[in-house]
Design a protein around this motif. Structure first.
Motif, PDB file in Angstrom:
ATOM      1  N   UNK A 220     -18.508  31.873  82.138  1.00 36.53           N
ATOM      2  CA  UNK A 220     -18.538  31.487  81.440  1.00 36.53           C
ATOM      3  C   UNK A 220     -17.583  32.177  80.359  1.00 36.53           C
ATOM      4  N   UNK A 221     -17.301  32.202  79.268  1.00 34.17           N
ATOM      5  CA  UNK A 221     -15.861  32.261  78.213  1.00 34.17           C
ATOM      6  C   UNK A 221     -16.647  33.512  76.868  1.00 34.17           C
ATOM      7  N   UNK A 222     -15.820  34.368  77.206  1.00 34.29           N
ATOM      8  CA  UNK A 222     -16.035  35.341  75.530  1.00 34.29           C
ATOM      9  C   UNK A 222     -14.287  34.921  75.424  1.00 34.29           C
ATOM     10  N   UNK A 223     -15.083  35.192  73.675  1.00 37.28           N
ATOM     11  CA  UNK A 223     -13.567  35.757  72.286  1.00 37.28           C
ATOM     12  C   UNK A 223     -14.813  37.189  71.982  1.00 37.28           C
ATOM     13  N   UNK A 224     -13.380  37.760  71.687  1.00 39.09           N
ATOM     14  CA  UNK A 224     -13.830  38.658  71.073  1.00 39.09           C
ATOM     15  C   UNK A 224     -12.826  39.153  69.393  1.00 39.09           C
ATOM     16  N   UNK A 225     -11.849  38.307  69.251  1.00 38.19           N
ATOM     17  CA  UNK A 225     -11.488  37.687  67.639  1.00 38.19           C
ATOM     18  C   UNK A 225      -9.831  37.823  68.334  1.00 38.19           C
ATOM     19  N   UNK A 226      -9.600  38.319  69.306  1.00 34.59           N
ATOM     20  CA  UNK A 226      -8.273  38.672  69.357  1.00 34.59           C
ATOM     21  C   UNK A 226      -7.521  38.445  71.220  1.00 34.59           C
ATOM     22  N   UNK A 227      -8.311  38.297  71.542  1.00 35.76           N
ATOM     23  CA  UNK A 227      -8.990  38.234  73.379  1.00 35.76           C
ATOM     24  C   UNK A 227      -9.103  37.301  73.946  1.00 35.76           C
ATOM     25  N   UNK A 228      -9.303  36.620  74.669  1.00 34.33           N
ATOM     26  CA  UNK A 228     -10.651  35.852  75.873  1.00 34.33           C
ATOM     27  C   UNK A 228     -10.327  35.963  77.219  1.00 34.33           C
ATOM     28  N   UNK A 229     -11.464  36.334  77.717  1.00 30.57           N
ATOM     29  CA  UNK A 229     -11.605  36.233  78.829  1.00 30.57           C
ATOM     30  C   UNK A 229     -13.226  35.275  79.623  1.00 30.57           C
ATOM     31  N   UNK A 230     -12.756  34.767  80.917  1.00 28.60           N
ATOM     32  CA  UNK A 230     -13.427  34.451  81.307  1.00 28.60           C
ATOM     33  C   UNK A 230     -13.600  35.170  82.970  1.00 28.60           C
ATOM     34  N   UNK A 231     -15.323  34.689  83.381  1.00 27.88           N
ATOM     35  CA  UNK A 231     -15.087  35.310  84.530  1.00 27.88           C
ATOM     36  C   UNK A 231     -15.175  34.229  85.789  1.00 27.88           C
ATOM     37  N   UNK A 232     -15.196  34.619  87.134  1.00 25.66           N
ATOM     38  CA  UNK A 232     -14.921  33.823  87.769  1.00 25.66           C
ATOM     39  C   UNK A 232     -15.874  32.358  87.919  1.00 25.66           C
ATOM     40  N   UNK A 233     -15.287  31.662  88.520  1.00 26.68           N
ATOM     41  CA  UNK A 233     -16.334  30.190  88.940  1.00 26.68           C
ATOM     42  C   UNK A 233     -17.606  30.281  89.854  1.00 26.68           C
TER      43      UNK A 233
ATOM     44  N   UNK B  78     -21.399  41.283  90.472  1.00 20.98           N
ATOM     45  CA  UNK B  78     -22.795  41.661  89.519  1.00 20.98           C
ATOM     46  C   UNK B  78     -21.487  42.491  88.089  1.00 20.98           C
ATOM     47  N   UNK B  79     -22.210  43.000  87.850  1.00 19.67           N
ATOM     48  CA  UNK B  79     -21.077  43.467  86.350  1.00 19.67           C
ATOM     49  C   UNK B  79     -19.996  44.140  87.128  1.00 19.67           C
ATOM     50  N   UNK B  80     -19.054  43.904  87.940  1.00 20.32           N
ATOM     51  CA  UNK B  80     -18.187  44.753  88.011  1.00 20.32           C
ATOM     52  C   UNK B  80     -16.929  43.562  88.537  1.00 20.32           C
ATOM     53  N   UNK B  81     -17.440  42.332  87.879  1.00 22.86           N
ATOM     54  CA  UNK B  81     -16.249  41.227  88.027  1.00 22.86           C
ATOM     55  C   UNK B  81     -14.894  41.460  87.879  1.00 22.86           C
ATOM     56  N   UNK B  82     -14.330  41.143  87.757  1.00 16.41           N
ATOM     57  CA  UNK B  82     -12.067  41.012  87.679  1.00 16.41           C
ATOM     58  C   UNK B  82     -12.594  39.761  86.896  1.00 16.41           C
ATOM     59  N   UNK B  83     -12.117  40.218  85.554  1.00 16.95           N
ATOM     60  CA  UNK B  83     -12.276  39.118  84.505  1.00 16.95           C
ATOM     61  C   UNK B  83     -10.611  38.340  84.334  1.00 16.95           C
ATOM     62  N   UNK B  84     -10.398  37.366  84.233  1.00 17.88           N
ATOM     63  CA  UNK B  84      -8.763  37.005  83.580  1.00 17.88           C
ATOM     64  C   UNK B  84      -9.282  37.313  82.069  1.00 17.88           C
ATOM     65  N   UNK B  85      -8.121  37.958  81.233  1.00 19.56           N
ATOM     66  CA  UNK B  85      -8.304  37.736  80.329  1.00 19.56           C
ATOM     67  C   UNK B  85      -6.789  37.744  79.367  1.00 19.56           C
ATOM     68  N   UNK B  86      -6.767  37.235  78.312  1.00 23.68           N
ATOM     69  CA  UNK B  86      -5.968  36.278  78.034  1.00 23.68           C
ATOM     70  C   UNK B  86      -5.644  37.021  76.695  1.00 23.68           C
ATOM     71  N   UNK B  87      -4.910  37.756  76.073  1.00 22.46           N
ATOM     72  CA  UNK B  87      -3.970  38.483  74.918  1.00 22.46           C
ATOM     73  C   UNK B  87      -3.778  37.493  74.218  1.00 22.46           C
ATOM     74  N   UNK B  88      -3.987  36.946  72.569  1.00 26.27           N
ATOM     75  CA  UNK B  88      -3.628  35.889  72.464  1.00 26.27           C
ATOM     76  C   UNK B  88      -2.344  36.308  70.939  1.00 26.27           C
ATOM     77  N   UNK B  89      -1.227  35.800  70.751  1.00 25.04           N
ATOM     78  CA  UNK B  89      -0.653  36.246  70.759  1.00 25.04           C
ATOM     79  C   UNK B  89      -0.376  35.270  68.371  1.00 25.04           C
ATOM     80  N   UNK B  90      -0.059  35.585  67.821  1.00 23.99           N
ATOM     81  CA  UNK B  90      -0.744  35.526  66.618  1.00 23.99           C
ATOM     82  C   UNK B  90       0.012  34.094  66.538  1.00 23.99           C
ATOM     83  N   UNK B  91       1.076  33.222  67.139  1.00 17.95           N
ATOM     84  CA  UNK B  91       0.848  31.943  67.351  1.00 17.95           C
ATOM     85  C   UNK B  91       0.097  31.006  67.891  1.00 17.95           C
ATOM     86  N   UNK B  92      -0.469  31.637  68.742  1.00 13.37           N
ATOM     87  CA  UNK B  92      -1.864  30.896  69.483  1.00 13.37           C
ATOM     88  C   UNK B  92      -2.851  31.225  68.710  1.00 13.37           C
TER      89      UNK B  92
END
Length: 337
Positions: A225-238, A247-261
């Motif tokens: 599953x993917x999430x978005x908080x307005x400035x960053x995207x997150x994705x859970x392991x598949x 469970x709740x201790x997942x290491x998620x992939x975080x992508x900090x978005x630049x203004x251009x992105x």
């Protein structure tokens, strides 16, 4: 949900979407537990849109009763076709009659919003068959239709049949005629074409999907599953096993978005909708130079009638939809030029 609830800034949820996956294979007790946990961890608006995805062959009175009791007010049904031969080619388990029966069962239960998915551009699918699919859909008590071109996944029986020549996909011209038929037919029956692949009667637009297109934050629960908080995207392991163990201790992939992105996201989501890309709003958010650049990059597509430009807004034409990926790519530059 218990570990992640605080990440969502909203005090109340305006939309809950149970998708996947195929959530309709869940038992009624599992569905009850799922919604119980949602309510324990989130405050849901009284008028929230609560959507549940389902396959037609999973629809039973027991399932519908369970969904109604949990407040589900929108069902998205994966019909794909009302032609039994085409359904077999697509390896769908249900028949056309099962799909029709499922829609009436949902409607009879009082669920207000019903959406069905259809696929065009299928092997051996004629214009008449596609028209028959549309007419059957419009004879049903639905207020939303999503229509997609066929996507052929690798390592599937359909992919193998296409590779060895047993089946042949229709030409781009035939597929475009099917899309044009789709647009004209839905428009003639009072459906608004509010997004590239989506049509609705007044009041029937998907609030959840509209939230994506309007850049609203969302929280995705579950493996992949993917999430978005307005400035960053997150994705859970598949990986399902890893998800269950961690469970709740997942290491998620975080992508900090630049203004251009973020600007690119705005371009992409705006062009998908009937409202189009308002360059005035884009200028307010990302600056005058960015808006001027996009107008310049859009010029060739306006000239060849794949885009229209009116009232400082860019919109895809019907023909432009078929090359929308190329158009969006031209307008979504990695770096400012």
């Amino acid at each position: 949900m218990k570990h992640r609830a605080k990440e969502l800034c909203a005090n109340q949820l305006s939309s809950v979407y149970i998708g996947g996956g195929t959530p309709s294979i869940l038992s009624c007790s599992a569905i009850q537990k799922l919604f119980q946990t949602i309510r324990e961890n989130f405050n849901i608006c009284g008028d929230a849109e609560i959507t549940f995805e389902a396959n037609p062959d999973d629809i039973t009175q027991e399932l519908i009763d369970a969904l109604v009791s949990e407040g589900v007010n929108r069902i998205s049904l994966g019909v794909q076709s009302f032609n039994d031969h085409q359904l077999k080619l697509l390896r769908r388990r249900h028949s056309a009659q099962q799909a029709i029966h499922a829609v009436y069962l949902i409607h009879k239960a009082g669920i207000k919003h019903i959406s069905i998915d259809l696929i065009y551009g299928q092997p051996q699918q004629t214009l008449k068959q596609w028209n028959d699919d549309l007419q059957q859909a419009l004879n049903l008590p639905i207020d939303h239709l999503s229509a997609y071109t066929l996507t052929v996944e690798d390592a599937t029986p359909l992919k193998h049949l296409l590779e060895n020549g047993t089946l042949i996909l229709p030409s781009d011209e035939i597929t475009f005629k099917q899309y044009k038929m789709l647009c004209e037919t839905m428009r003639n029956h009072g459906f608004e074409h509010y997004e590239i692949s989506n049509f609705c009667l007044p009041g029937g637009a998907s609030q959840h999907n509209s939230g994506y297109w309007n850049n609203k934050p969302y929280l995705g629960i579950g493996p992949g599953a993917h999430s978005y908080n307005g400035t960053s995207r997150f994705s859970n392991p598949t990986d399902l096993g890893l998800y269950i163990v961690k469970c709740g201790l997942l290491e998620r992939i975080k992508e900090e978005l630049t203004d251009n992105e973020r600007c690119n996201d705005f371009v992409f989501t705006s062009l998908r909708t009937s409202k189009g890309l308002n360059l005035g709003i884009l200028e307010q958010l990302f600056g005058k130079q960015k808006a001027e650049n996009i107008k310049t990059w859009a010029a060739p597509h306006i000239k060849n009638q794949h885009l229209t430009y009116y009232d400082n807004t860019l919109r895809l034409t019907e023909r432009g939809v078929f090359v929308s990926n190329d158009i969006m790519s031209d307008l979504m530059h990695l770096e400012e030029e």
